[in-house]
Design an enzyme around this catalytic site. Structure first.
Site, PDB file in Angstrom:
ATOM      1  N   ASP A  71     -15.810 -59.563  23.705  1.00 52.16           N
ATOM      2  CA  ASP A  71     -15.057 -59.286  22.554  1.00 52.16           C
ATOM      3  C   ASP A  71     -14.105 -58.428  22.883  1.00 52.16           C
ATOM      4  OD1 ASP A  71     -16.498 -56.943  22.944  1.00 52.16           O
ATOM      5  OD2 ASP A  71     -17.520 -56.766  21.005  1.00 52.16           O
ATOM      6  N   ASP A  89     -18.760 -53.248  16.977  1.00 52.62           N
ATOM      7  CA  ASP A  89     -19.341 -53.283  18.204  1.00 52.62           C
ATOM      8  C   ASP A  89     -20.133 -52.243  18.406  1.00 52.62           C
ATOM      9  OD1 ASP A  89     -18.829 -54.663  20.963  1.00 52.62           O
ATOM     10  OD2 ASP A  89     -18.102 -52.895  21.493  1.00 52.62           O
ATOM     11  N   ASP A  93     -24.081 -52.788  19.262  1.00 51.89           N
ATOM     12  CA  ASP A  93     -24.796 -52.201  20.537  1.00 51.89           C
ATOM     13  C   ASP A  93     -25.923 -51.429  20.425  1.00 51.89           C
ATOM     14  OD1 ASP A  93     -22.708 -53.543  22.033  1.00 51.89           O
ATOM     15  OD2 ASP A  93     -21.519 -51.569  22.306  1.00 51.89           O
TER      16      ASP A  93
END
Length: 234
Positions: A71, A89, A93
């Site tokens: 990404d 993101d 994670d």
């Protein structure tokens, strides 16, 4: 990103940039890749690890963790990412890390029935979230909170290598999982301490905060205060 040579940005870029361009050409966005990679790694961790299939689980999680790294490369290829993409993101994670340690915790508690290893796995689960939170909260306050001996790439390498080797076909070494988890537990606690120390020694970290003025309910709703006829609702 880790500072190790084999985990450097340049090394990853040689592999990920062509793949990123290909995914962009077929219409995928960086956010879509983040969601796909996270969903698949979470599914692999929560389905395979609790069943004791540690080697297949480690392979699935590792593959989609690498896929999720595309990404960033995709965002750079199209000229930059978005603030929402960065938050998405980071959140994904944390979800992925929680699923990895949660799946292993289930197997350790109900499959292996190893109480000491449950403790180590719980430490890893908690510190994996705390390490990232310290940095995020520090940066939101304008302070430094990065660094430490264990960051996310090293954490994933240790836990997935330990899980995979402990269940490797034909030449499995079962002690690999306890060794990896205790190593990670100790180094993660140290990293929490290192990051907190970094925050503490940042310029302005120990300055007193100026308390903000309390907001009355009627002010928050846009109603004029009593005694202030000149103020109108906005």
């Amino acid at each position: 990103m880790s500072k190790a040579p084999f985990l450097s940005r340049a090394a990853f870029a040689r592999v990920t940039n062509p793949l990123a361009r290909g995914l962009l050409r077929i219409g995928l966005t960086p956010d879509a890749v983040t969601i796909i990679g996270t969903t698949a790694s979470v599914a692999g961790a929560l389905v395979l690890f609790p069943m004791g299939k540690l080697f297949p689980g480690a392979c699935v999680v590792w593959f989609f963790v690498l896929f999720d790294m595309l990404d960033g490369a995709m965002a750079r290829e199209r000229g930059g990412g978005t603030r929402f993409g960065a938050v998405l993101d980071a959140a994904c994670d944390r979800i992925s890390d929680g699923a990895v340690f949660g799946g292993l915790l289930w197997w350790v508690a109900f499959g292996m029935r190893d109480r000491l290893l449950v403790v180590a796995t719980l430490i890893c689960l908690v510190t994996s979230q705390v390490i990232s939170y310290i940095k995020a909260r520090a940066e939101a306050s304008g302070l430094r909170g990065d660094g430490g001996i264990i960051e996310r790439p090293e954490r994933l390498i240790i836990v997935l290598a330990g899980a995979g080797v402990s269940d490797f076909p034909f030449i499995a070494w079962p002690p690999a999982l306890p060794v990896a988890m205790w190593l990670l537990a100790v180094t993660s606690v140290i990293t929490c301490g290192q990051r907190l120390y970094t925050v503490w020694t940042s310029p302005g970290a120990t300055d007193l905060l100026v308390p903000s003025a309390p907001v009355r309910d009627d002010d928050a709703q846009g109603h004029p205060r009593s005694g202030d006829p000149g103020k109108t609702q906005r």
